[in-house]
Design an enzyme around this catalytic site. Structure first.
Site, PDB file in Angstrom:
ATOM      1  N   HIS A 191       0.822  -1.213   0.000  1.00  0.00           N
ATOM      2  CA  HIS A 191       0.000   0.000   0.000  1.00  0.00           C
ATOM      3  C   HIS A 191       0.853   1.260   0.000  1.00  0.00           C
ATOM      4  O   HIS A 191       0.475   2.273  -0.599  1.00  0.00           O
ATOM      5  CB  HIS A 191      -0.922   0.008   1.220  1.00  0.00           C
ATOM      6  CG  HIS A 191      -2.228  -0.677   0.984  1.00  0.00           C
ATOM      7  ND1 HIS A 191      -3.315  -0.036   0.429  1.00  0.00           N
ATOM      8  CD2 HIS A 191      -2.635  -1.935   1.246  1.00  0.00           C
ATOM      9  CE1 HIS A 191      -4.322  -0.881   0.340  1.00  0.00           C
ATOM     10  NE2 HIS A 191      -3.948  -2.037   0.829  1.00  0.00           N
ATOM     11  N   GLU A 238      -5.194  -2.044  12.318  1.00  0.00           N
ATOM     12  CA  GLU A 238      -6.325  -2.006  11.391  1.00  0.00           C
ATOM     13  C   GLU A 238      -6.779  -3.416  11.002  1.00  0.00           C
ATOM     14  O   GLU A 238      -7.958  -3.766  11.113  1.00  0.00           O
ATOM     15  CB  GLU A 238      -5.896  -1.226  10.150  1.00  0.00           C
ATOM     16  CG  GLU A 238      -6.921  -1.161   9.041  1.00  0.00           C
ATOM     17  CD  GLU A 238      -6.367  -0.496   7.795  1.00  0.00           C
ATOM     18  OE1 GLU A 238      -7.195  -0.084   6.960  1.00  0.00           O
ATOM     19  OE2 GLU A 238      -5.128  -0.404   7.642  1.00  0.00           O
ATOM     20  N   HIS A 251     -34.534  26.004  34.700  1.00  0.00           N
ATOM     21  CA  HIS A 251     -34.901  24.606  34.511  1.00  0.00           C
ATOM     22  C   HIS A 251     -35.921  24.183  35.567  1.00  0.00           C
ATOM     23  O   HIS A 251     -36.906  23.505  35.279  1.00  0.00           O
ATOM     24  CB  HIS A 251     -33.663  23.703  34.637  1.00  0.00           C
ATOM     25  CG  HIS A 251     -32.724  23.766  33.477  1.00  0.00           C
ATOM     26  ND1 HIS A 251     -32.036  24.897  33.145  1.00  0.00           N
ATOM     27  CD2 HIS A 251     -32.349  22.810  32.573  1.00  0.00           C
ATOM     28  CE1 HIS A 251     -31.267  24.643  32.086  1.00  0.00           C
ATOM     29  NE2 HIS A 251     -31.444  23.388  31.722  1.00  0.00           N
TER      30      HIS A 251
END
Length: 435
Positions: free
Chosen positions: A253, A318, A412
């Site tokens: 690669h 990987e 709230h």
């Protein structure tokens, strides 16, 4: 105890090179934000010697390009895409929308909604990564992404016909012959002719990866991808010739692609080193595979498979290929990997090209915290709530008031108070008289 028969040299990080990449990429992104198509065209001319009248391929152009691709190649593309599509559909089917009534009249639900648009980048350069079209576009379409914009560069001034065919057959809605940072930036920020997308997917070189990093947050991304990695776990049952071939299959690669063997057998380890060094000399891709093995290849002998699995998890590579007497054992023993390839009958190259699982996977230790590209990356898992029972809303309101005031969020608290008041008559000491 591990014995290293071959170690990768320790190298200090090239900070100057990384800084230059960041600066170059940042400048291109800023320029494309400011000048749009004009900047995109200039960078395409500069880096790819490519400046057509329109970077986008029209339907007639696409049909002509596909007609130039051999029928066998088209048939193979369709076969592989069918496998990728089928596996992606199984993944999507495993994700269920649901709604539950947790208390009387309190309904909580989850939905998986696809992003509206995605940009798929398919690299060119030395290798036209046709399979990346399957992995990015097919998966996005199975997820339900309405618009997929695909970019791929010309290769030495020529249209990569097979890649264009794969993108079209995968379901890409727009195909641009555009590469590099200019493609990533154009898809993310938009130009006069390229509509921006919600997320980016696909591999690329260091500049493409850096562009995705800098744009992350403005758009989503699949993951940060570095050089391809392979790690083989082997015991005395493994065939050293198979191990050597498979290591080199990924080393080709690029010159920075790590190829690692962890084995319980020293004789096998030494034989693998010998075979690799014999094979790599005559490989057509020796200019990549040779430096990768020389500078990033490692061979380690460990005492047993327990140690092998533990060391492999530290690498968090990987691709992990398991060539042992009982390869499925790795499913229970390992946790840090992008994808496992179990037994001699399979190999990483199957995953890269033909078997149907996605090959866009985490590198550089990212497998410690994420998996690879899959249908779920293109989906937003969102929730909704509905309270229809007044008593339940009142009880929640009282609880909300107390919980919010512990954090000093008075606004709230009052949202809860008013429901407790409306549905159960609770006092509102903070409310103005008459309201």
């Amino acid at each position: 105890m591990a014995t290293y028969l071959k170690s990768a040299p320790t190298k200090s990080q090239d900070t100057e090179r990384l800084r230059a990449v960041r600066e170059t990429v940042g400048g291109i992104i800023v320029d494309i934000r400011e000048r749009g198509d004009a900047a995109v065209r200039e960078y395409s001319e500069k880096f790819d010697k490519w400046s057509p009248d329109d970077f986008r391929l029209g339907r007639e152009q696409i049909e002509e390009i596909i007609a130039s691709v051999p029928e066998q190649a088209l048939a193979d593309i369709r076969t592989v895409q069918a496998r990728v599509r089928a596996f992606a559909q199984h993944q999507k089917d495993s994700l269920a929308d649901f709604e539950v009534e947790t208390e009387p009249g309190v309904f909580l639900g989850q939905r998986n909604i696809p992003v509206g648009s995605a940009g798929a980048y398919i690299p060119g350069g030395r290798y036209p990564l046709i399979a990346s079209a399957h992995m990015t576009v097919v998966t996005a379409k199975v997820a339900g992404v309405e618009r997929v914009t695909a970019c791929t560069p010309p290769i030495h001034g020529e249209i990569p016909a097979a890649t264009v065919a794969a993108l079209h057959l995968a379901g890409a809605d727009e195909i641009f012959l555009l590469g590099g940072v200019q493609a990533i930036a154009a898809m993310a920020v938009g130009t006069e002719t390229i509509t921006p997308v919600d997320m980016l997917a696909g591999p690329g070189n260091a500049y493409v990866a850096e562009a995705k990093r800098q744009l992350f947050g403005e758009v989503g991304i699949d993951l940060f991808a570095g050089p391809t990695e392979i790690l083989v776990i082997a015991d005395q049952h493994a065939d050293p010739f198979v191990v050597a071939v498979d290591l080199l299959s990924q080393a080709e690669h690029g010159p920075d692609s790590p190829a690692v063997l962890i084995t319980t057998s020293e004789p096998l380890a030494r034989r693998v080193i010998q075979i690799v060094e014999e094979l790599v000399v005559d490989m057509p891709t020796a200019d990549f595979a040779g430096p990768a093995w020389r500078d990033h290849g490692e061979v380690t002998v460990v005492g047993d498979l327990d140690a092998a699995y533990a060391l492999a998890d530290e690498y968090a590579f990987e691709h992990v290929q398991v060539l042992t007497g009982n390869p499925r054992e790795a499913l229970d023993r390992m946790r840090n990997y992008g994808a496992l390839f179990l037994g001699e009958g399979t190999c990483v190259s199957y995953g890269d090209k033909v078997i149907g699982t996605n090959h866009t996977l985490p590198t550089r230790g990212a497998a410690n915290y994420t998996g690879g590209l899959w249908v779920g990356k293109y989906l937003k898992t969102v929730t909704y709530q509905e309270v229809t029972d007044p008593a339940s809303s009142a009880a929640l309101g009282e609880l909300c008031g107390r919980a919010a005031r512990l954090e000093f969020f008075e606004g709230h608290a009052r949202s809860g108070d008013i429901r407790a008041h409306k549905y159960a008559g609770a006092a509102l000491p903070w409310a103005p008289v008459g309201l």
